[in-house]
Design an enzyme around this catalytic site. Structure first.
Site, short mmCIF file in Angstrom:
data_model
loop_
_atom_site.label_atom_id
_atom_site.label_comp_id
_atom_site.label_asym_id
_atom_site.label_seq_id
_atom_site.Cartn_x
_atom_site.Cartn_y
_atom_site.Cartn_z
N ARG A 236 0.85 -1.19 0.00
CA ARG A 236 0.00 0.00 0.00
C ARG A 236 0.88 1.24 0.00
NH1 ARG A 236 -3.76 -2.21 -1.59
NH2 ARG A 236 -5.83 -2.46 -0.67
N GLU A 265 -2.58 7.92 -4.48
CA GLU A 265 -2.73 7.53 -5.88
C GLU A 265 -4.15 7.85 -6.38
OE1 GLU A 265 -1.63 3.37 -5.13
OE2 GLU A 265 -3.63 2.80 -5.76
N HIS A 283 -0.74 0.37 -9.89
CA HIS A 283 -1.49 -0.52 -8.98
C HIS A 283 -2.03 -1.74 -9.73
CE1 HIS A 283 -3.52 -0.48 -4.82
NE2 HIS A 283 -3.48 -1.72 -5.28
C1 DGY Z 1 -5.84 -5.40 -2.88
O1 DGY Z 1 -6.44 -6.44 -3.12
O2 DGY Z 1 -5.70 -4.98 -1.73
C2 DGY Z 1 -5.25 -4.68 -4.04
O3 DGY Z 1 -4.51 -3.61 -3.68
C3 DGY Z 1 -6.31 -4.29 -5.05
O4 DGY Z 1 -6.42 -5.35 -5.90
#
Ligand code: DGY
Length: 317
Positions: A236, A265, A283
């Protein structure tokens, strides 16, 4: 649809097969766009709904949860659920579910794509060719580093960190972990974060975003890394202080970075955009056709199970 069917709000466009699955059991109000619903509209459309199927980038805060006066389940199409105020949901007896496991392989693959792209300067080479800047093979052009004999430091002992670590031996790398519980390392050394940063050649982050992990990598911790090391983040954005990372790259305190996630983001820190030794992806960790479909299906099944009075398949706690 019988009038007594439970009602569900779906915040973004999903595959029609998944919506069909939901519609077989629920009355579905689907926002058929990839754009975020603004907070006011989200709250208005949530009123009276029993289910909410959302994405990781829909902020589901306490006020939004309060607007969902009939809510029984909040199901996110993601493994990470830092966007949801889980305590506020739990206080109201609302079950929160996520989609763990099924995106582990895809995210581990993207992590390795970034490790390889940064160490072998794939992005730089691609940009040079597209800019018509390649004038032929030369002996010492765009030399990268090799992974064999190097140390991979995995921060976080969860499924994705373990899946990334499982590939390391194929590249001749040693693996060390840093995680608070010491779990997940399966016989591999568990170091303090400081020790891992000090000794690893590749540092890869695989922790959820919590108060404890926010800015885990910052101006204090980045200088502890080797100057020859690279940082990879597919977890993250908030786990890394992007401003500090841009500074560390500019000052050559570390050799490069591979990033899939960013603070705030889709905004990306301008200091990262100008670094040649950084590979940036938007991402994409779980972004394979197979995984995204499986995630949406699992999220929909969680909604259906809870609204049918059965236990969810993957509650967050
Ligand atoms: C998640 O699953 O947490 C990703 O960041 C989004 O697919």
């Amino acid at each position: 649809m019988a009038p007594s069917s439970p009602t569900v709000l779906v915040t973004r466009r999903l595959p029609s097969s998944v919506l069909d699955m939901l519609r077989a059991a629920c009355d579905v109000d689907a926002h058929g766009s990839t754009d975020e619903l603004d907070p006011q509209t989200l709250r208005e459309r949530l009123a009276g709904k029993q289910g909410l199927l959302c994405m990781f980038n829909d902020p589901i805060d306490a006020d939004t949860i309060a607007a969902g006066d009939g809510l029984k389940v909040i199901s996110t199409v993601a493994v990470g659920y830092d966007n949801i105020d889980v305590s506020a949901a739990t206080e109201r007896g609302i079950i929160v579910t996520n989609t763990p496991d099924i995106l582990t392989g895809a995210t581990a693959e993207l992590t390795w794509a970034l490790i390889l792209a940064v160490t072998r300067r794939v992005g730089e080479g691609d940009r040079i060719i597209r800019a018509r800047g390649w004038h032929g093979w030369t002996f010492d052009f765009l030399l990268g580093g090799e992974l064999r004999g190097k140390q991979l430091g995995v921060v976080g002992g969860g499924r994705i960190g373990q899946a990334v670590a499982a590939v390391a031996s194929a590249f001749g790398m040693e693996v060390v972990f840093a995680n608070r519980s010491g779990a997940g390392a399966e016989g591999q050394p568990v170091l303090s974060l400081d020790e891992l940063l000090r000794t690893s050649d590749v540092v890869s982050l695989h922790v959820p975003l919590t108060d404890a992990t926010r800015h885990l990598i910052d101006r204090r911790t980045l200088p502890r890394m080797k100057r020859s090391a690279i940082l990879i983040n597919t977890s993250r954005g908030g786990v890394v202080d992007d401003d500090a990372l841009a500074w560390a790259l500019e000052e050559r305190l570390i050799a490069g970075a591979g990033l899939d996630v960013y603070e705030g983001e889709p905004h990306v820190h301008p200091g990262l955009l100008v670094c040649e030794n950084v590979c940036l992806t938007p991402h994409l960790g779980s972004a394979t056709r197979e995984t995204r479909t499986a995630m949406a299906e699992l999220a929909a099944r969680n909604v259906v199970e809870v609204l049918a009075g059965r236990p969810p398949l993957t509650p967050v706690s």
